[in-house]
Structure formats: C-alpha cells, structure tokens
Design an enzyme around this catalytic site. Structure first.
Site, PDB file in Angstrom:
ATOM      1  N   ASP A  51       0.836  -1.192   0.000  1.00 30.92           N
ATOM      2  CA  ASP A  51       0.000   0.000   0.000  1.00 30.92           C
ATOM      3  C   ASP A  51       0.878   1.252   0.000  1.00 30.92           C
ATOM      4  OD1 ASP A  51      -3.074   0.657   0.606  1.00 30.92           O
ATOM      5  OD2 ASP A  51      -1.772   2.175   1.521  1.00 30.92           O
ATOM      6  N   ALA A  74      -1.689   4.725  -8.998  1.00 32.18           N
ATOM      7  CA  ALA A  74      -2.564   4.181  -7.946  1.00 32.18           C
ATOM      8  C   ALA A  74      -3.417   5.284  -7.319  1.00 32.18           C
ATOM      9  CB  ALA A  74      -1.704   3.520  -6.867  1.00 32.18           C
ATOM     10  N   ALA A  75      -4.720   5.129  -7.413  1.00 35.77           N
ATOM     11  CA  ALA A  75      -5.621   6.127  -6.824  1.00 35.77           C
ATOM     12  C   ALA A  75      -7.047   5.604  -6.852  1.00 35.77           C
ATOM     13  CB  ALA A  75      -5.553   7.424  -7.626  1.00 35.77           C
ATOM     14  N   TYR A 141     -12.614  14.300  -5.213  1.00 37.89           N
ATOM     15  CA  TYR A 141     -11.729  13.563  -6.118  1.00 37.89           C
ATOM     16  C   TYR A 141     -10.821  14.536  -6.880  1.00 37.89           C
ATOM     17  CZ  TYR A 141     -10.127  11.228 -10.311  1.00 37.89           C
ATOM     18  OH  TYR A 141      -9.333  10.762 -11.330  1.00 37.89           O
ATOM     19  N   PHE A 170      -8.647  13.113 -19.840  1.00 35.30           N
ATOM     20  CA  PHE A 170     -10.064  13.269 -20.146  1.00 35.30           C
ATOM     21  C   PHE A 170     -10.681  11.872 -20.032  1.00 35.30           C
ATOM     22  CE2 PHE A 170     -10.738  17.755 -20.867  1.00 35.30           C
ATOM     23  CZ  PHE A 170      -9.464  18.185 -20.560  1.00 35.30           C
ATOM     24  N   ARG A 282     -26.965  13.422 -13.633  1.00 31.47           N
ATOM     25  CA  ARG A 282     -26.159  12.932 -12.507  1.00 31.47           C
ATOM     26  C   ARG A 282     -25.491  14.169 -11.894  1.00 31.47           C
ATOM     27  NH1 ARG A 282     -21.347   8.718 -13.832  1.00 31.47           N
ATOM     28  NH2 ARG A 282     -20.457  10.553 -14.803  1.00 31.47           N
TER      29      ARG A 282
END
Ligand code: UDP
Length: 322
Positions: A51, A74-75, A141, A170, A282
C-alpha cells in the site's frame, strides 16, 4: 530506465506496464490490489503487493531495484464516492502520493509522472480546455489530485534537480489490441463499458444521465482517448524529463462526443440494440469537457492513433467479448 509503476495492476497502469516493457524499460509494479488485478501484470515483471502508505517498504523497493523514475497511477477514481467519503480520497490520493514522494526523497529518486484529471478544472470557464484554463475542482476527487499537482510544484521549487510531468486525463477508454487487458472496474460506472454491458445483455439497459444539457442533442459531451495513446504519452513524458521540469499536459483527442453519439457508435460497432432509458442528470456532471492537447503534441511529439470513436469502442468490445 528502471521505473516503478504504482497501480500497475489497474486499468491504465497495466497498459503503461506493457508499453514501458515494449519500449525497453525495466519495470517494477506496486499495487495494493484493492481494485487492481494481479493477472493484469505480466509474470516476468516484479510485483509488490504494497500500500502507498507504507513509506518504508516503498523505500526498500526503490533501493532494491535501483529505480530512476516513478509513474504514479494508484488512486481511487469515483467522483460520487469521493463526495460521500472525502477523507478516504484525501488519504489515498493525496497522502498516498506524499508517502510515495517521501520514499523517493529518502532514496534520491527525482523523476515523477503523475496521473491527474480533467476533474481538476471543475466546471471549466472555456472549452476546449487548455492547460492554463483555471483549475477549480468541484469535488473531493478533483481536489485530491489538484493538491498533489501543487505539492509537486513546491518540491521542484525546493529541489531544482527534481522533475515531474502531470497528465490531466479526459475520458480514457478502449483496450489493448490483443484483448489481453482492458477496463475491468468493479463496480463499473463509466459510460462505454456500461453501454457494452447493455449490448451484451449483461445489464438490462443503460440510463442516459440527462437530456436537457445546453448541447446540440441535450446530452453531455466528453473527450474519449484510447488507453494505449494515453500511456504512450506517459512514455514520451518520462523520457523527456530533465532537472527542474514542471510539465502539465492535457490528454484528450480534442474532439467531444455526446452520450447519444456514443450510443449510436456502440450500436454500429456491436450490431446490437442497446436498451436505453432516458433519466435525469447525474450530480456534478459538467455539460461539455474536451481538451486542447496541442501542448502534448508539440512538446512531446504525442500523436494519438485512435481518433475515431468507433475504433475506440471496437477495441473495448473486443476485450469484453473475446
Ligand atoms: N453517463 C451516462 N450514463 C451512465 C454513465 C455515464 O449517461 O450510466 C454519462 C455521464 O453523465 C457523462 C458521460 O456519460 O456525461 C461520461 O461519464 P463517465 O462516468 O464515463 O465519465 P466522466 O465524464 O464522469 O469521467
């Protein structure tokens, strides 16, 4: 170069690993497998189930493999989840990057490629979006990535021998040509895979989120870039880096497609009916997001090969159905 790829078992990271190996780099992968897939990493690539918060272990890996540069994929990537669990996103995406950068500082690794996002622009003031367009992310985010961009600038100021590239993605789509790796998010929330699941009968239908946007057909417009073109830019970026670089590039093809256009293209590619429900908007979806990527093309010589949406969808369809 000896390159550590974090998140190398994930969608974009696993494509980057392939591309780096093909271009003659030596690759080591680190992934906590919270969303990644071990089988997406080739067997001959050293893999560490670690991690990002484990700074000491990352330091050990950097030393052991004489790493010269890091590509950090990594995210966590879900906008909706980030609104519900902001601390999780700041811990993983912002503090995670800091832990990695601290390990790099201990060892003296000074080359860094960072996956950022068009979400750092929020509701953009202009389209197409340039790298200089004002950044004002509208969710945790986007902010979790934007903070890292700013931290990187501070690191270069403090250490002129450090050099980094930030790529603002994008809408990434498609899969590798041989169908061996592709997009496999669980749960899946992205438009193109969900449309293909509806075509395959793996879900009953696809809901179009909003038909009353100020766009020609009322649905949102996005800029879809093929994953292999995206990772090619990363290879060009890491190879171009030198001391003191603080480079920022948008990665899109510079052309937007509406949700309806994606549905039409998917119907053509798959030859299937796509049961569609027209729903409400949304939350947090800007009407149109598309890039101006001239800077990456001019400065890195990036030349995206997959600029046709049907071709991008066809490669994803091949991955899902082969
Ligand atoms: N979208 C949709 N139905 C879905 C998923 C997405 O209409 O089930 C729309 C979404 O509102 C956006 C576009 O498709 O306008 C792309 O969404 P995606 O989640 O793939 O990527 P995002 O643009 O959010 O990064």
């Amino acid at each position: 170069m000896n390159i550590l790829v974090t998140g190398g078992a994930g969608y974009i990271g696993s494509h980057a690993v392939r591309k780096l190996c093909e271009t003659g780099h030596s690759v080591v992968v680190l992934d906590n497998l919270s969303y990644g897939h071990r089988e997406a990493v080739p067997n001959n690539v050293p893999f560490y189930h670690v991690d990002l918060k484990d700074t000491d272990q990352i330091e050990t890996i950097l030393r052991k493999h004489h790493i010269n540069a890091v590509m950090h994929f990594a995210a966590l990537i879900s906008v909706g989840e980030s609104v519900q669990k902001p601390l999780l996103y700041y811990r993983n995406n912002t503090a995670g990057a800091m832990s990695l950068l601290e390990a790099m500082e201990r060892v003296g690794v000074r080359r860094f490629v960072f996956s950022s996002t068009a979400a750092t622009y929020g509701e953009p003031e202009e389209t197409p979006i340039l790298e200089t367009t004002r950044q004002q992310p509208i969710n945790p985010y986007g902010r979790s990535k934007w903070f890292v961009e700013q931290i990187l600038q501070d690191i270069v100021t403090a250490d002129p021998k450090f050099g980094f590239v930030v790529f603002r993605y994008f809408n990434v789509a498609g899969a590798t040509e041989d169908g061996s790796i592709g997009e496999n998010h669980q749960p899946e929330t992205h438009l193109i895979p969900l449309v293909l699941f509806a075509a395959m009968g793996k879900r009953n239908n696809i809901t179009v989120f909003g038909t009353d946007y100020p766009t020609p057909d009322g649905t949102c417009i996005r800029d879809y870039v093929h994953v292999n073109d995206l990772v090619t830019a990363h290879v060009l970026g890491i190879e171009a880096l030198s001391d003191g670089d603080a480079r920022f590039y948008n990665l899109g093809i510079g052309h937007g497609y509406s949700v309806r256009e994606i549905l039409d293209a998917a119907k053509k590619v798959t030859g299937k009916e796509i049961p569609t429900v027209f729903g409400s908007r949304r939350e947090g979806d800007p009407a149109r997001l598309f890039a101006n990527s001239d800077k990456a093309q001019k400065e890195l010589g990036w030349n995206p090969q997959h600029t046709n949406i049907e071709e991008i969808i066809a490669s994803a369809w091949h991955w899902h159905t082969h």
